[in-house]
Design a protein around this motif. Sequence first.
Motif, mmCIF file in Angstrom:
data_model
loop_
_atom_site.group_PDB
_atom_site.id
_atom_site.type_symbol
_atom_site.label_atom_id
_atom_site.label_comp_id
_atom_site.label_asym_id
_atom_site.label_seq_id
_atom_site.Cartn_x
_atom_site.Cartn_y
_atom_site.Cartn_z
ATOM 1 N N VAL A 179 -10.944 -43.862 -28.962
ATOM 2 C CA VAL A 179 -12.130 -43.610 -29.787
ATOM 3 C C VAL A 179 -12.525 -42.143 -29.623
ATOM 4 O O VAL A 179 -12.090 -41.477 -28.694
ATOM 5 C CB VAL A 179 -13.325 -44.519 -29.400
ATOM 6 N N ALA A 180 -13.360 -41.651 -30.557
ATOM 7 C CA ALA A 180 -13.733 -40.239 -30.512
ATOM 8 C C ALA A 180 -14.577 -39.951 -29.272
ATOM 9 O O ALA A 180 -15.476 -40.718 -28.925
ATOM 10 C CB ALA A 180 -14.526 -39.880 -31.754
ATOM 11 N N LEU A 181 -14.261 -38.863 -28.608
ATOM 12 C CA LEU A 181 -15.066 -38.444 -27.456
ATOM 13 C C LEU A 181 -16.324 -37.752 -27.950
ATOM 14 O O LEU A 181 -16.297 -37.039 -28.947
ATOM 15 C CB LEU A 181 -14.271 -37.482 -26.569
ATOM 16 N N GLN A 182 -17.434 -37.964 -27.223
ATOM 17 C CA GLN A 182 -18.708 -37.358 -27.621
ATOM 18 C C GLN A 182 -18.988 -36.127 -26.750
ATOM 19 O O GLN A 182 -18.802 -36.195 -25.535
ATOM 20 C CB GLN A 182 -19.846 -38.357 -27.422
ATOM 21 N N PRO A 183 -19.442 -35.038 -27.360
ATOM 22 C CA PRO A 183 -19.813 -33.894 -26.527
ATOM 23 C C PRO A 183 -21.051 -34.237 -25.702
ATOM 24 O O PRO A 183 -21.926 -34.977 -26.149
ATOM 25 C CB PRO A 183 -20.112 -32.792 -27.536
ATOM 26 N N LEU A 184 -21.096 -33.692 -24.507
ATOM 27 C CA LEU A 184 -22.173 -34.020 -23.579
ATOM 28 C C LEU A 184 -22.426 -32.789 -22.714
ATOM 29 O O LEU A 184 -21.480 -32.121 -22.301
ATOM 30 C CB LEU A 184 -21.722 -35.196 -22.703
ATOM 31 N N ILE A 185 -23.690 -32.463 -22.511
ATOM 32 C CA ILE A 185 -23.986 -31.349 -21.610
ATOM 33 C C ILE A 185 -24.084 -31.906 -20.200
ATOM 34 O O ILE A 185 -24.957 -32.708 -19.890
ATOM 35 C CB ILE A 185 -25.296 -30.653 -22.004
ATOM 36 N N TYR A 186 -23.135 -31.504 -19.355
ATOM 37 C CA TYR A 186 -23.067 -32.020 -17.990
ATOM 38 C C TYR A 186 -23.108 -30.821 -17.054
ATOM 39 O O TYR A 186 -22.267 -29.928 -17.151
ATOM 40 C CB TYR A 186 -21.759 -32.800 -17.823
ATOM 41 N N GLU A 187 -24.085 -30.762 -16.156
ATOM 42 C CA GLU A 187 -24.276 -29.595 -15.286
ATOM 43 C C GLU A 187 -24.309 -28.310 -16.119
ATOM 44 O O GLU A 187 -23.794 -27.276 -15.722
ATOM 45 C CB GLU A 187 -23.158 -29.491 -14.239
ATOM 46 N N GLY A 188 -24.905 -28.400 -17.297
ATOM 47 C CA GLY A 188 -25.078 -27.203 -18.123
ATOM 48 C C GLY A 188 -23.881 -26.820 -18.960
ATOM 49 O O GLY A 188 -23.985 -25.938 -19.796
ATOM 50 N N VAL A 189 -22.723 -27.445 -18.758
ATOM 51 C CA VAL A 189 -21.563 -27.085 -19.573
ATOM 52 C C VAL A 189 -21.202 -28.239 -20.492
ATOM 53 O O VAL A 189 -21.601 -29.377 -20.269
ATOM 54 C CB VAL A 189 -20.330 -26.696 -18.734
ATOM 55 N N GLU A 190 -20.437 -27.919 -21.534
ATOM 56 C CA GLU A 190 -20.081 -28.951 -22.494
ATOM 57 C C GLU A 190 -18.816 -29.674 -22.042
ATOM 58 O O GLU A 190 -17.787 -29.039 -21.805
ATOM 59 C CB GLU A 190 -19.861 -28.328 -23.876
ATOM 60 N N VAL A 191 -18.933 -30.997 -21.893
ATOM 61 C CA VAL A 191 -17.751 -31.807 -21.605
ATOM 62 C C VAL A 191 -17.679 -32.873 -22.690
ATOM 63 O O VAL A 191 -18.567 -32.973 -23.528
ATOM 64 C CB VAL A 191 -17.844 -32.468 -20.209
ATOM 65 N N PHE A 192 -16.605 -33.661 -22.696
ATOM 66 C CA PHE A 192 -16.449 -34.673 -23.730
ATOM 67 C C PHE A 192 -16.245 -36.019 -23.058
ATOM 68 O O PHE A 192 -15.369 -36.167 -22.209
ATOM 69 C CB PHE A 192 -15.265 -34.302 -24.626
ATOM 70 N N CYS A 210 -16.112 -40.405 -23.206
ATOM 71 C CA CYS A 210 -15.820 -41.583 -24.002
ATOM 72 C C CYS A 210 -16.964 -42.574 -23.831
ATOM 73 O O CYS A 210 -17.365 -42.871 -22.705
ATOM 74 C CB CYS A 210 -14.511 -42.213 -23.554
ATOM 75 N N GLY A 211 -17.479 -43.076 -24.929
ATOM 76 C CA GLY A 211 -18.582 -44.021 -24.846
ATOM 77 C C GLY A 211 -18.158 -45.387 -24.333
ATOM 78 O O GLY A 211 -18.972 -46.175 -23.890
ATOM 79 N N CYS A 212 -16.859 -45.667 -24.390
ATOM 80 C CA CYS A 212 -16.390 -46.993 -23.960
ATOM 81 C C CYS A 212 -16.065 -47.016 -22.472
ATOM 82 O O CYS A 212 -16.632 -47.783 -21.714
ATOM 83 C CB CYS A 212 -15.137 -47.383 -24.743
ATOM 84 N N CYS A 213 -15.131 -46.140 -22.040
ATOM 85 C CA CYS A 213 -14.663 -46.228 -20.655
ATOM 86 C C CYS A 213 -15.375 -45.224 -19.755
ATOM 87 O O CYS A 213 -15.141 -45.218 -18.552
ATOM 88 C CB CYS A 213 -13.158 -46.025 -20.588
ATOM 89 N N GLN A 214 -16.260 -44.392 -20.303
ATOM 90 C CA GLN A 214 -17.028 -43.401 -19.532
ATOM 91 C C GLN A 214 -16.135 -42.375 -18.840
ATOM 92 O O GLN A 214 -16.549 -41.734 -17.876
ATOM 93 C CB GLN A 214 -17.937 -44.062 -18.484
ATOM 94 N N GLY A 215 -14.898 -42.251 -19.319
ATOM 95 C CA GLY A 215 -14.045 -41.184 -18.803
ATOM 96 C C GLY A 215 -14.492 -39.859 -19.395
ATOM 97 O O GLY A 215 -15.134 -39.832 -20.444
ATOM 98 N N THR A 216 -14.171 -38.736 -18.715
ATOM 99 C CA THR A 216 -14.671 -37.435 -19.156
ATOM 100 C C THR A 216 -13.540 -36.421 -19.222
ATOM 101 O O THR A 216 -12.722 -36.328 -18.306
ATOM 102 C CB THR A 216 -15.749 -36.927 -18.181
ATOM 103 N N LEU A 217 -13.530 -35.652 -20.316
ATOM 104 C CA LEU A 217 -12.551 -34.584 -20.489
ATOM 105 C C LEU A 217 -13.247 -33.252 -20.217
ATOM 106 O O LEU A 217 -14.276 -32.950 -20.807
ATOM 107 C CB LEU A 217 -12.002 -34.619 -21.919
ATOM 108 N N VAL A 218 -12.687 -32.465 -19.287
ATOM 109 C CA VAL A 218 -13.335 -31.221 -18.885
ATOM 110 C C VAL A 218 -12.342 -30.069 -18.988
ATOM 111 O O VAL A 218 -11.181 -30.208 -18.601
ATOM 112 C CB VAL A 218 -13.846 -31.311 -17.424
ATOM 113 N N GLY A 219 -12.808 -28.941 -19.523
ATOM 114 C CA GLY A 219 -11.950 -27.765 -19.652
ATOM 115 C C GLY A 219 -11.734 -27.076 -18.316
ATOM 116 O O GLY A 219 -12.424 -27.352 -17.335
ATOM 117 N N GLU A 220 -10.786 -26.145 -18.312
ATOM 118 C CA GLU A 220 -10.374 -25.506 -17.061
ATOM 119 C C GLU A 220 -11.483 -24.633 -16.455
ATOM 120 O O GLU A 220 -11.730 -24.677 -15.255
ATOM 121 C CB GLU A 220 -9.139 -24.658 -17.336
ATOM 122 N N THR A 221 -12.148 -23.810 -17.308
ATOM 123 C CA THR A 221 -13.213 -22.967 -16.750
ATOM 124 C C THR A 221 -14.450 -23.800 -16.464
ATOM 125 O O THR A 221 -15.187 -23.526 -15.526
ATOM 126 C CB THR A 221 -13.613 -21.844 -17.720
#
Lengths: 184, 554
Positions: free
Chosen positions: B429-442, B444-455
């Motif tokens: 399913v589409a990942l939702q953008p989320l501000i986490y610790e001030g940075v944008e991460v993505f 999943c609303g279903c499994c609560q997994g998170t995609l985070v960039g390198e920086t």
Amino acid sequence: MTVLLILAAVLAVLILWAVAIYNNFVQLRENTKNGWSQIDVQLKRRHDLIPNLVETAKGYMAHERGTLESVIKARQQAVDASTLKDKQAAENFLSSTLRSLFAVSENYPNLKADQHMRQIQEELVSTENKISFARQYYNDEANRLNTAVQSFPDNIVANAFQFKRREFFELEDASEKKTPQVKF
Amino acid sequence: MPYSFTKIEKDKTVTIGFVFSFLILFYFAASWLIVALGKSYVYSNDRTFVFQSLNLGQSVIVLGIALVIGYGHWSYATSNLIAKILGVLRAESLNPKDTYHQRLQNIVDEVSVVTGGTKMDPVVIPTMAINAFAVSDFSGRAVIGVTEGMLARLTRAQLEAVVGHEAAHIVTGDCLATTVTSSLFELYSGMLRGFEALFRGGGLGRRRYSSAEFRGGAQGAVFVILIYVLLMITKLLSQMVRLFISRQREYRADAIAVRLTRDPLSLAEALYAISYRWRGAGLPAQELEAIFTVNPVYSALDEQKGLWADMFSTHPPVEERIGILLNMAHADAESLIKEVERKAKRPRISAPQVNAASKEWLVQKDGEWKGPFTLAQLPALDWITPETWIQPVGGDKVKMVYEDNDVQHALYKTGVGGGAGYNCPRCQVALQPLIYEGVEVFQCGCCQGTLVGETEIQRIVIRQEVGFSERIQRIAEGIKNEERMHGTRIIARDPKLLFTCPHCRHVKAKMLRMFYTEVYRVEIDKCHTCGMIWFDKDELEAVQYLIEDAVEKV
């Protein structure tokens, strides 16, 4: 001949001195103008942010219609104010309504956690700081100008070229004005 | 009284002029000596060494050469000055989506207003250290740099005070003198480092350079030693130049910062916070120490008083600086320490999460609101068109379907789902953008997994906004206690089971299953093409907890 030369030298020194003072005045006048326009820019920025703030807050605090409306009203007054005195009064009033809005918002944890709200709040804090910093800069420069306009012998040049005193811009903080309470 | 710009302006030009003359003098002396030695060498025989001085004509020629070299060196060191220093410090420009960075930008803008519109660009250094610096060049460009650690640990008022201090260096112009002098000798220390590395690596141990390569043996060795000695002299000189980088400028910058921000207490708090935690910025070049708020290399000399320390160190004792500021604020050290510690223990928030399921929409049909419907239910409504009016529950913003990315994506699988364009590697399913610790991460609303960039991950582990539930703490402690001796970071897995990277899915890049690091053995999936990391539910917080726990113990 010698007398004439001396006179010419004295005159030249006098003119150079007047030019230096004149340039100093120009510098001060430009600084105050620049400071004033900065205050205007920041006040306008604050006026622009408020509708956004109210819009976001509305979704969470529907029961605080009165507070929200008073903020909107105060903002309109501030936008409409034209004279310096009106402006100061309207901005002071706006600050106090904003303060009460933030005080009320403490009761709404969802609103406080809202990312958008936090962003607007940061922007507002920043704008408030900029307003007070711009005011500080303006008042400092106005103070320098006013001192120079009145002190001798600079005031001769000031009078000749119509450099005038500038009014200070006062935004009083209601909390600062409170008389200290003594408790026993 | 307004601080007098004219007086300070003069100081600046004097310092820079002095350093320039110093440079020319050095080159003149060095080349004079080299030429004279060469001349002596020609006139001497094997038995006796007769030192031959240069006559006036020859000296003038040498002076000309020195001027040319000195000018070359000067223009090399001052061209692209800021870019070079920022490169050495690995500084990064701000990310406008990052809330911490937005705050820094705002603060720098505020301070710019109070100085009457001085232009200053903020940058960040991605390190846990707490420090700040200012550099400026002849073109009038000025940069204020702040470490990520400082952004994470200081309060807004403290950060404002620090930026005020850096801005003071810039408006008074002493920053320019410091920047130029610092970078002038960086060239040589770089050469010296290279030279020493050459000898360590090749000369002594493995004899990579055979004696045949030094034609004429002894002469070559003398030449090498001569260069080495000259470079050592420049090192000594660079330390001498620090004499002219006065300690006083730090006191003065503190004073002007207070004039600008009218907040001596916050500056004192910030100085205390910086000096009693790790202040080093991972600095590769010692020559740059003068540009920092507090000397990043702890030196005993800096913390000493007295004439000798005053002459040879770049920064005054922090204790003394704090003392002066406390005096201005009519406060005492004890309450300062208490206040800093209180502010450092900010209440943590619980980790933010996207809640895809809870977002519901009202949909208008024939002038009546129907619903609410979840995003998953919307495609079932056969009467819905791109121009149907919709309204999210809880908000009163009415818009049309085509105006909302999420709805459009749910209905037609077009547009950018959730504004991110990433799909969950687990649930698709589409990942939702989320501000986490001030940075944008993505997320999943279903499994609560998170995609985070390198920086972004570097910033997340530095920041300390999120608190950890007991469950997370238990998980993390469990990982810590597991004695798994894999000896490798990468966990062998059937390639078919590896996730495709949501970012590089077009090139079908696979994410490797691995440990976050050898030390923090949380299992993650990392794409080696773009560096993005997929954390399953709880894994991101576990990594954060483990790192914070380790830092706390240091």
